[in-house]
Design an enzyme around this catalytic site. Structure first.
Site: not given
Length: 506
Positions: A322-324
């Site tokens: 995920i982008e985080q």
């Protein structure tokens, strides 16, 4: 050797001058957000009217959706311009944009974050393919979201015969960042945080532009951080630190070491809760596209229910990202989206976006607000509110395969199911299939040119992107192809399945 300056948040707030450009690091739901500092800046403005006319930059959503984060700055006169990757965490800021009280821009989160890195490195902006043929492309708006936004922040350029986007450099005056703790030299560690986000890139941008880095931590340590590899931002970049002992790991939640990767996963874990109703139907169908050997990304909303369905059905999920920044682990949803329990790795979100930009994701499962005949998808501007794409553009533009997940209609839709059979008991009042999307967050034309594999999964139909446009390839038992699908669409579509006998004779 330098010693850190420990000050109160109010003193930090007094440093922020009128017209300053402020970068906020973090992610919606309180992930690594320096909200104690933001609150102090807000209090100063409400008491004195200063600082005014700020430019605010944030790659992902910031805040709890009610009062914190971006909402701290959502007062008339406090901000002049907002360049945001995700806006829906602040209805008040959305309203200021809607009424032209501010200059409103939205850009993909990856280019915003990596532009900060390029700024800190002294390079002349960011040159990338991310955003081509989407709303970020000047030919489709250049990220401008209201009449007051008139400056060109992005240009189309050609290098080596290849078309690219140039995101222009930005002078940064302040970076608001957060860690778990700092040591006497001002080194920050994020070891108990669910992510590292873009704190280093934001700090480097502010420091190397001659600005200041304002950091918030839960703990101030008496000794140096050890091991040294635990340092996420070196003290040379940090100007001031404020201690906020009541700091929570996410919005209103105490620190949970399973989310920071500091706890090993137990041998057995409780089943993840399954999504309900129509969300379950979409997730169930989308889960069939999973491959055990694939690197996978799950987006916010309907897609974040796919891992639970896969677990219940005994399907291998693959390697998740995920982008985080987290890799693998148990994906969390709602306001905790962006965090995982028991991740196997956590990298900076700027590095994660580099991975996405290079095509590291095999299959991406993302939400779908609007879909048109060209295969374009809109999730970034729905109704009269700017939503922003977050990491959507970065992920979908380079993933080898994209599976969009969303309902066929909205508002009043009633669907029931029995086993594999699906019954549309009441059609929705608002069609999500439109003649032309309002905002191009995903470009069907670009995907076709690149040979990207794309599916669009709804509760009643599955479409495939072909060189000629959309093709209907599947409906579940119980759905009437003509009445429930084709007659409910505002455009014609190629049909790749057999129609029922009664439909053919009609």
């Amino acid at each position: 050797m330098k010693k850190v300056r420990i000050v109160g948040a109010d003193q930090m707030a007094s440093e922020v001058f009128d017209g300053a450009t402020v970068v906020l690091s973090g992610s919606g739901g309180g992930l690594q957000e320096a909200d104690h500092i933001a609150e102090a800046i807000e209090k100063r403005f409400l008491a004195t009217g200063h600082p005014r006319n700020l430019t605010l930059i944030h790659g992902l959503g910031i805040g709890d959706g009610i009062a914190t984060g971006i909402t701290r700055f959502a007062h008339k006169g406090m901000v002049k311009r907002v360049i945001g990757g995700h806006w829906s965490w602040s209805k008040k800021m959305q309203e200021l944009a809607r009424t032209n009280e501010i200059e409103a821009y939205t850009l993909p989160a990856g280019p915003i974050q990596t532009l900060m890195r390029e700024t800190g490195a002294g390079r002349h902006g960011l040159v990338t393919h991310i955003g081509l043929h989407t709303f970020a492309d000047p030919r489709h708006g250049g990220g401008r979201c209201n009449d007051k936004a008139t400056e060109d922040l992005v240009e189309v350029i050609t290098l080596g015969g290849k078309e690219l986007l140039w995101y222009k450099p930005i002078q940064v005056d302040f970076a608001l960042i957060r860690g778990t703790a700092c040591d006497p030299q001002g080194n920050l560690t994020s070891r108990e945080e669910p992510s590292e986000m873009d704190a280093f890139a934001a700090a480097m941008a502010a420091h190397n532009c001659g600005g200041k880095v304002l950091a918030q931590v839960r703990d101030v340590l008496d000794e140096s951080i050890s091991p040294a590899r635990d340092v996420s931002v070196p003290g040379v970049l940090v100007d001031m630190v404020c201690q906020f002992a009541a700091q929570t790991q996410t919005t209103g939640a105490a620190y949970d070491l399973s989310m920071s990767g500091m706890q090993r996963a137990p041998d057995t874990r409780a089943a993840m809760p399954l999504p309900d109703g129509v969300r379950y139907l979409i997730a169930r169908r989308a889960a069939k596209e999973l491959r055990a050997d694939a690197c996978v990304n799950f987006g916010f909303g309907v897609p974040d229910g796919i891992p639970a369905v896969a677990q219940a059905e005994g399907r291998e999920i693959g390697w998740t990202t995920i982008e985080q920044g987290p890799h693998n682990g148990e994906l969390l949803g709602g306001h905790l989206f962006g965090a995982t329990r028991y991740p196997s790795a956590i990298v900076k979100s700027t590095e994660q976006f580099d991975f996405f930009s290079g095509g590291g994701v095999d299959i991406a499962f993302l939400g779908m607000g609007e879909l048109d005949a060209e295969g374009n998808v809109n999730v970034s501007w729905l109704g009269d509110s700017i939503v922003g794409p977050g990491g959507f553009v970065d992920i979908t533009q380079r993933a080898k395969k994209v599976v969009f997940c969303g309902t066929f209609e909205a508002k009043g839709l009633v669907v029931e199911h029995e086993g594999e059979e699906v019954f549309i008991r009441r059609h929705g009042d608002v069609s999500k299939l439109v003649k032309k999307v309002r905002h191009i967050t995903f470009s069907g034309a670009r995907a076709r040119a690149d040979g990207q594999e794309v599916l669009y999964v709804t509760e009643r139909a599955v479409f495939q992107l072909t060189p000629n446009g959309l093709r209907l390839i599947e409906v579940p038992p119980g759905v009437d192809v003509q009445a429930d699908v084709l007659d409910r669409m505002p455009f014609e579509v190629e049909v790749g399945i057999a129609l029922s006998p009664c439909t053919e004779s009609a």
